[in-house]
Scaffold this motif. Sequence first.
Motif, PDB file in Angstrom:
ATOM      1  N   HIS A 192       0.808  -1.216   0.000  1.00  0.00           N
ATOM      2  CA  HIS A 192       0.000   0.000   0.000  1.00  0.00           C
ATOM      3  C   HIS A 192       0.844   1.270   0.000  1.00  0.00           C
ATOM      4  CE1 HIS A 192      -2.993  -3.044   1.076  1.00  0.00           C
ATOM      5  NE2 HIS A 192      -3.842  -2.220   0.508  1.00  0.00           N
ATOM      6  N   PHE A 193       2.150   1.099   0.139  1.00  0.00           N
ATOM      7  CA  PHE A 193       3.085   2.217   0.068  1.00  0.00           C
ATOM      8  C   PHE A 193       3.590   2.455  -1.343  1.00  0.00           C
ATOM      9  CE2 PHE A 193       7.689   3.023  -0.196  1.00  0.00           C
ATOM     10  CZ  PHE A 193       7.771   4.310   0.334  1.00  0.00           C
ATOM     11  N   SER A 194       3.632   1.394  -2.156  1.00  0.00           N
ATOM     12  CA  SER A 194       4.426   1.370  -3.382  1.00  0.00           C
ATOM     13  C   SER A 194       3.614   1.620  -4.647  1.00  0.00           C
ATOM     14  CB  SER A 194       5.123   0.015  -3.503  1.00  0.00           C
ATOM     15  OG  SER A 194       5.868  -0.063  -4.694  1.00  0.00           O
ATOM     16  N   ALA A 195       4.275   2.205  -5.625  1.00  0.00           N
ATOM     17  CA  ALA A 195       3.665   2.438  -6.936  1.00  0.00           C
ATOM     18  C   ALA A 195       3.754   1.221  -7.841  1.00  0.00           C
ATOM     19  CB  ALA A 195       4.352   3.626  -7.619  1.00  0.00           C
ATOM     20  N   ILE A 196       4.502   0.185  -7.428  1.00  0.00           N
ATOM     21  CA  ILE A 196       4.645  -0.995  -8.290  1.00  0.00           C
ATOM     22  C   ILE A 196       4.239  -2.294  -7.609  1.00  0.00           C
ATOM     23  CG2 ILE A 196       6.484   0.038  -9.658  1.00  0.00           C
ATOM     24  CD1 ILE A 196       8.390  -1.824  -8.045  1.00  0.00           C
ATOM     25  N   LYS A 197       4.057  -2.273  -6.292  1.00  0.00           N
ATOM     26  CA  LYS A 197       3.716  -3.501  -5.582  1.00  0.00           C
ATOM     27  C   LYS A 197       2.199  -3.693  -5.539  1.00  0.00           C
ATOM     28  CE  LYS A 197       7.881  -3.606  -2.763  1.00  0.00           C
ATOM     29  NZ  LYS A 197       8.615  -2.655  -3.597  1.00  0.00           N
ATOM     30  N   GLY A 198       1.777  -4.835  -4.978  1.00  0.00           N
ATOM     31  CA  GLY A 198       0.353  -5.098  -4.857  1.00  0.00           C
ATOM     32  C   GLY A 198      -0.362  -5.161  -6.196  1.00  0.00           C
ATOM     33  N   GLY A 199       0.363  -5.642  -7.246  1.00  0.00           N
ATOM     34  CA  GLY A 199      -0.243  -5.778  -8.573  1.00  0.00           C
ATOM     35  C   GLY A 199      -0.105  -4.575  -9.469  1.00  0.00           C
ATOM     36  N   ARG A 200       0.435  -3.485  -8.955  1.00  0.00           N
ATOM     37  CA  ARG A 200       0.468  -2.254  -9.741  1.00  0.00           C
ATOM     38  C   ARG A 200       1.440  -2.326 -10.925  1.00  0.00           C
ATOM     39  NH1 ARG A 200      -0.207   0.675  -4.238  1.00  0.00           N
ATOM     40  NH2 ARG A 200      -2.349   1.437  -4.380  1.00  0.00           N
ATOM     41  N   LEU A 201       2.531  -3.108 -10.800  1.00  0.00           N
ATOM     42  CA  LEU A 201       3.450  -3.244 -11.934  1.00  0.00           C
ATOM     43  C   LEU A 201       2.761  -3.939 -13.097  1.00  0.00           C
ATOM     44  CD1 LEU A 201       6.308  -2.933 -13.100  1.00  0.00           C
ATOM     45  CD2 LEU A 201       6.885  -5.141 -12.060  1.00  0.00           C
ATOM     46  N   ALA A 202       2.057  -5.022 -12.815  1.00  0.00           N
ATOM     47  CA  ALA A 202       1.384  -5.760 -13.888  1.00  0.00           C
ATOM     48  C   ALA A 202       0.289  -4.943 -14.544  1.00  0.00           C
ATOM     49  CB  ALA A 202       0.802  -7.061 -13.342  1.00  0.00           C
ATOM     50  N   MET A 203      -0.332  -4.050 -13.805  1.00  0.00           N
ATOM     51  CA  MET A 203      -1.383  -3.222 -14.395  1.00  0.00           C
ATOM     52  C   MET A 203      -0.847  -2.352 -15.527  1.00  0.00           C
ATOM     53  SD  MET A 203      -4.177  -4.116 -13.019  1.00  0.00           S
ATOM     54  CE  MET A 203      -5.252  -2.819 -13.631  1.00  0.00           C
ATOM     55  N   HIS A 204       0.450  -2.047 -15.484  1.00  0.00           N
ATOM     56  CA  HIS A 204       1.055  -1.263 -16.568  1.00  0.00           C
ATOM     57  C   HIS A 204       1.231  -2.103 -17.830  1.00  0.00           C
ATOM     58  CE1 HIS A 204       2.080   2.550 -14.488  1.00  0.00           C
ATOM     59  NE2 HIS A 204       2.086   1.795 -13.417  1.00  0.00           N
ATOM     60  N   ALA A 205       1.061  -3.419 -17.718  1.00  0.00           N
ATOM     61  CA  ALA A 205       1.152  -4.296 -18.886  1.00  0.00           C
ATOM     62  C   ALA A 205      -0.214  -4.776 -19.342  1.00  0.00           C
ATOM     63  CB  ALA A 205       2.037  -5.488 -18.569  1.00  0.00           C
ATOM     64  N   GLU A 206      -1.280  -4.272 -18.744  1.00  0.00           N
ATOM     65  CA  GLU A 206      -2.619  -4.694 -19.157  1.00  0.00           C
ATOM     66  C   GLU A 206      -2.816  -4.442 -20.649  1.00  0.00           C
ATOM     67  OE1 GLU A 206      -5.605  -6.189 -17.790  1.00  0.00           O
ATOM     68  OE2 GLU A 206      -3.902  -6.951 -16.688  1.00  0.00           O
ATOM     69  N   GLY A 207      -3.430  -5.410 -21.329  1.00  0.00           N
ATOM     70  CA  GLY A 207      -3.598  -5.341 -22.779  1.00  0.00           C
ATOM     71  C   GLY A 207      -2.525  -6.115 -23.521  1.00  0.00           C
ATOM     72  N   ILE A 208      -1.447  -6.516 -22.818  1.00  0.00           N
ATOM     73  CA  ILE A 208      -0.368  -7.326 -23.389  1.00  0.00           C
ATOM     74  C   ILE A 208      -0.406  -8.713 -22.738  1.00  0.00           C
ATOM     75  CG2 ILE A 208       2.130  -7.552 -23.637  1.00  0.00           C
ATOM     76  CD1 ILE A 208       0.993  -5.271 -25.268  1.00  0.00           C
ATOM     77  N   LEU A 209      -0.189  -9.763 -23.510  1.00  0.00           N
ATOM     78  CA  LEU A 209      -0.125 -11.103 -22.953  1.00  0.00           C
ATOM     79  C   LEU A 209       1.018 -11.172 -21.951  1.00  0.00           C
ATOM     80  CD1 LEU A 209      -1.164 -14.040 -23.003  1.00  0.00           C
ATOM     81  CD2 LEU A 209       0.510 -14.479 -24.830  1.00  0.00           C
ATOM     82  N   SER A 210       0.709 -11.537 -20.701  1.00  0.00           N
ATOM     83  CA  SER A 210       1.706 -11.496 -19.637  1.00  0.00           C
ATOM     84  C   SER A 210       1.659 -12.762 -18.793  1.00  0.00           C
ATOM     85  CB  SER A 210       1.476 -10.284 -18.723  1.00  0.00           C
ATOM     86  OG  SER A 210       1.527  -9.072 -19.449  1.00  0.00           O
ATOM     87  N   TYR A 211       2.836 -13.203 -18.372  1.00  0.00           N
ATOM     88  CA  TYR A 211       2.957 -14.333 -17.457  1.00  0.00           C
ATOM     89  C   TYR A 211       3.960 -13.979 -16.367  1.00  0.00           C
ATOM     90  CZ  TYR A 211       0.600 -17.374 -20.837  1.00  0.00           C
ATOM     91  OH  TYR A 211      -0.318 -17.940 -21.690  1.00  0.00           O
ATOM     92  N   SER A 212       3.665 -14.406 -15.154  1.00  0.00           N
ATOM     93  CA  SER A 212       4.611 -14.288 -14.052  1.00  0.00           C
ATOM     94  C   SER A 212       5.121 -15.683 -13.708  1.00  0.00           C
ATOM     95  CB  SER A 212       3.944 -13.672 -12.821  1.00  0.00           C
ATOM     96  OG  SER A 212       3.554 -12.342 -13.063  1.00  0.00           O
ATOM     97  N   LEU A 213       6.438 -15.853 -13.689  1.00  0.00           N
ATOM     98  CA  LEU A 213       7.074 -17.097 -13.266  1.00  0.00           C
ATOM     99  C   LEU A 213       7.687 -16.845 -11.898  1.00  0.00           C
ATOM    100  CD1 LEU A 213       8.785 -18.093 -16.631  1.00  0.00           C
ATOM    101  CD2 LEU A 213       6.493 -18.634 -15.809  1.00  0.00           C
TER     102      LEU A 213
END
Length: 470
Positions: A192-213
């Motif tokens: 809740h502090f971060s601009a990229i944590k809690g799913g926020r990094l992946a939201m910048h890739a929405e619309g692109i096929l993405s996988y997390s390993l």
Amino acid sequence: MISAALDLGEIARDLFRDSLADCSIERAFSEKIKSHTDGASRRYLLFGENTVDLSRLKHIRVLAAGKAATPMLGALLPHLQDLPRCEVSGVLVTADRPEQLPENFQFFAGGHPLPNQASVDAARAALQVLQSLKLASSPDDALCLFLISGGASAMLELPLDSTISLEDTVSFYRELVHSGASIAEINCVRKHFSAIKGGRLAMHAEGILSYSLLISDVPLGHLDALASGPTLPDTSTVEQCREILARYDLMKRFPASLRRFFGNPDLPETPKAHQFSARSLTLITSDDLAEATQRRAENLGFYAVIDNSCDDWDYRRAAVYLLERLRSLRRDHARVCLISSGEVTVELPERSPETNGTGASHRLGIGGRNQHFALYAATLLQSSPGSTVVLSAGTDGIDGNSIAAGAVVGELTLLQSNGSGNTADSGLLRQAELALQHFDSGAFLKTIGSSIVTGATGNNLRDLRILLAE
């Protein structure tokens, strides 16, 4: 008796090392990531049950962050070779620069356990890569792969409030880590502090096929706590974040900028599952490591049991519980191996602003939770028929601020021999108690030869405790 204790100590060390090798990243990738070509010369990549047609891609971006980022990237890139129409590039964020940085990859030496300027620069670079990818591609010709492992929370960081300084961010991290909170609780606050944590990094890739390993160093059922969940939907809430801050009385320990941030009644909520299209595949967990240890112990003739009940317990409570469980098991079995994966907690005192009028910050000793647990367990061990050893070590090869991964102790660690048997060495016992009091377990264990030093392993599957008795 001394010979038997030493033999058990070596067995414990071997079990730790060999079980970790059984759970190598290279092996996990070879088992769970496949590539193949069909009769029409089309290339496919298989992630578990998901299949990607590589032949149609023009752009692949890989964002690798965490303690295992380099071996994860090394295991993935061979699957992405010889794609003539496709450009592969990305960002690598880990502690040490690899000897050969892959072509078209930016490297950042992110800090751990506290973020540094490279952590912030890496987060900005990752966001820029995703923004550029969306501008240069279409949903049909691009793929984004996130390689996430433990340690990425600190290595990849950007405050949601851009006015919060790096100095205040480091102070925020330090107080969280020393609070005694569990990793899931700590990461709830960091999300809740971060601009990229809690799913926020992946939201910048929405619309692109993405996988997390994922290489997981968090409890099962809390996968979105891994690296504070930059690419997974967040199950925690602002309300839970505030409750954690209150329960550990953290607000008074934070800098003013953090108190203002978390005091905002309109603190933004993190992205939830209904907002996500990105998929994930977990490659290895601490359960895999515990099961590998169990198999190896059974092959050596031990009655082996896994008990993860004390995950996230205070180290003292965990030590008492596991030793009592071991004593219970050895009543019915000649050779016993008790295995416990996960982490114990050690609450450190608040930092003193000055000492001796010099303005120097209060300094704690050397060590980490594994060495602290092991040394405390040694103070509880008593001479008895047979032998007992206790090993506790971090699978990343690092324990707190020391160079050791952990330690192995036994019944004789704090005992002395005399004509009638073995009794507590009062001098050693007093030194051990002082080391525990001053959080200097690592220095004490090093002097008596009980430390386990592996160097960075390139993996991160939480901690492993192995208790042996015969």
